[in-house]
Design a protein around this motif. Structure first.
Motif, PDB file in Angstrom:
ATOM      1  N   LEU A 105      28.380  51.980  33.983  1.00 28.18           N
ATOM      2  CA  LEU A 105      29.099  52.598  33.692  1.00 28.18           C
ATOM      3  C   LEU A 105      29.280  53.787  33.355  1.00 28.18           C
ATOM      4  CD1 LEU A 105      30.944  51.704  30.197  1.00 28.18           C
ATOM      5  CD2 LEU A 105      28.646  52.370  29.263  1.00 28.18           C
ATOM      6  N   GLU A 106      28.204  54.875  34.110  1.00 31.30           N
ATOM      7  CA  GLU A 106      27.831  55.574  33.672  1.00 31.30           C
ATOM      8  C   GLU A 106      29.107  56.595  34.876  1.00 31.30           C
ATOM      9  OE1 GLU A 106      27.288  60.102  33.508  1.00 31.30           O
ATOM     10  OE2 GLU A 106      26.854  58.075  32.336  1.00 31.30           O
ATOM     11  N   LYS A 107      28.994  55.389  36.073  1.00 28.89           N
ATOM     12  CA  LYS A 107      30.092  55.512  37.331  1.00 28.89           C
ATOM     13  C   LYS A 107      31.551  55.147  36.963  1.00 28.89           C
ATOM     14  CE  LYS A 107      28.907  53.940  41.434  1.00 28.89           C
ATOM     15  NZ  LYS A 107      29.119  55.425  42.350  1.00 28.89           N
ATOM     16  N   GLY A 108      32.075  55.380  35.662  1.00 30.95           N
ATOM     17  CA  GLY A 108      33.643  55.002  35.383  1.00 30.95           C
ATOM     18  C   GLY A 108      33.992  52.911  35.479  1.00 30.95           C
ATOM     19  N   GLU A 109      32.572  52.400  35.620  1.00 29.50           N
ATOM     20  CA  GLU A 109      33.261  50.543  36.400  1.00 29.50           C
ATOM     21  C   GLU A 109      32.640  49.936  35.510  1.00 29.50           C
ATOM     22  OE1 GLU A 109      32.734  50.002  40.513  1.00 29.50           O
ATOM     23  OE2 GLU A 109      32.073  52.219  40.355  1.00 29.50           O
ATOM     24  N   PRO A 110      33.962  49.700  34.110  1.00 32.35           N
ATOM     25  CA  PRO A 110      32.958  49.384  32.893  1.00 32.35           C
ATOM     26  C   PRO A 110      32.915  47.665  32.960  1.00 32.35           C
ATOM     27  CG  PRO A 110      35.206  49.869  32.407  1.00 32.35           C
ATOM     28  CD  PRO A 110      34.771  50.226  33.429  1.00 32.35           C
ATOM     29  N   ALA A 111      33.566  47.138  34.046  1.00 29.96           N
ATOM     30  CA  ALA A 111      33.981  45.795  34.053  1.00 29.96           C
ATOM     31  C   ALA A 111      32.228  45.478  34.747  1.00 29.96           C
ATOM     32  CB  ALA A 111      35.409  45.063  34.913  1.00 29.96           C
ATOM     33  N   LYS A 112      32.093  45.792  35.796  1.00 29.48           N
ATOM     34  CA  LYS A 112      30.411  45.825  36.059  1.00 29.48           C
ATOM     35  C   LYS A 112      29.671  45.445  35.771  1.00 29.48           C
ATOM     36  CE  LYS A 112      30.981  46.830  41.373  1.00 29.48           C
ATOM     37  NZ  LYS A 112      30.625  47.258  42.548  1.00 29.48           N
ATOM     38  N   ALA A 113      29.989  46.668  34.724  1.00 29.03           N
ATOM     39  CA  ALA A 113      28.278  47.808  33.357  1.00 29.03           C
ATOM     40  C   ALA A 113      28.543  45.857  33.143  1.00 29.03           C
ATOM     41  CB  ALA A 113      29.215  47.808  32.882  1.00 29.03           C
ATOM     42  N   LYS A 114      29.773  45.236  32.536  1.00 34.91           N
ATOM     43  CA  LYS A 114      30.138  43.749  31.904  1.00 34.91           C
ATOM     44  C   LYS A 114      28.858  42.631  32.317  1.00 34.91           C
ATOM     45  CE  LYS A 114      32.279  41.473  28.779  1.00 34.91           C
ATOM     46  NZ  LYS A 114      33.552  41.155  27.889  1.00 34.91           N
ATOM     47  N   GLU A 115      29.290  42.709  33.620  1.00 36.22           N
ATOM     48  CA  GLU A 115      29.066  41.795  35.011  1.00 36.22           C
ATOM     49  C   GLU A 115      27.398  42.344  34.624  1.00 36.22           C
ATOM     50  OE1 GLU A 115      28.391  40.322  39.286  1.00 36.22           O
ATOM     51  OE2 GLU A 115      30.398  41.731  38.333  1.00 36.22           O
TER      52      GLU A 115
END
Length: 209
Positions: free
Chosen positions: A173-183
């Motif tokens: 999420l910090e890196k700006g990749e919320p899709a990965k964060a949700k996974e």
């Protein structure tokens, strides 16, 4: 590993009898302490571990057990002291380095925590909890890519280690990749880790942005 008798009470009675005959046996005091913990006789266990350390000052495991009992009592400073004593007793024992790192992180000393945790994983490349805690510490220090590296190592070693999946969610999420964060939130929840509702809300908000 302690070999227990069929009945833990028999095992305890046997060790107590052994110590009546030879009170100087550090390993018997230690083993009795472990047995007492299994019966939730924590004060008796503390006494045993203190006696074990007195009779064998290099028995680092006794100090680690005392640290665990202190943490159970909510005394993080005592936990830190006991684990520091364990390191002095046996410098190349990874567990107390990891515990020191955890204590320091809880106390807000992130840089010293990272140093202790790096030493823990250097000494034991299979130390899952230390990798997980190091991932948390590095995230707090703003070292996001290395945090991901350490948390990834933790879940490689133990795929059901929920805190590390949670760390990965935070980092991505910090890196700006919320899709990965949700996974990774989903992976943490599959491991019965309770993800903070605020993190879930932040991820959902980022996905809609």
């Amino acid at each position: 590993m302690v070999q227990y008798a069929d009945n833990i009470d028999d095992h305890i009675a046997g060790l107590e009898e052994k110590l009546r005959k030879n009170d100087q046996c550090a390993s018997s005091h230690y083993n009795l302490g472990v047995a007492y913990i299994s019966k939730r006789r924590y004060e008796d266990a503390k006494t045993c571990f203190v006696r074990a350390a007195e009779r064998s000052p290099t028995m680092a495991e006794a100090y680690v057990q005392l640290g665990g009992l202190a943490m159970n009592d909510g005394d993080i400073e005592a936990c830190l002291r006991y684990n520091t004593a364990a390191v002095k007793a046996r410098a190349r024992f990874a567990v107390p380095h990891g515990n020191i790192g955890f204590c320091l992180l809880q106390m807000g000393d992130v840089e010293k925590a990272i140093k202790a945790l790096r030493q823990a994983v250097k000494l034991d490349s299979q130390f899952v909890q230390a990798y997980g805690t190091l991932g948390s510490a590095l995230f707090m220090a703003g070292e996001i890519d290395e945090s991901i590296e350490m948390s990834s190592r933790a879940v490689e070693l133990h795929p059901k280690f929920g805190p590390a999946w949670n760390n990965l969610a935070l980092a991505y999420l910090e890196k700006g990749e919320p899709a990965k964060a949700k996974e990774f939130v989903a992976r943490a929840q599959e491991c019965n880790f309770e993800v903070h509702p605020g993190l879930i809300a932040d991820i959902e908000a980022a996905l809609k942005a």
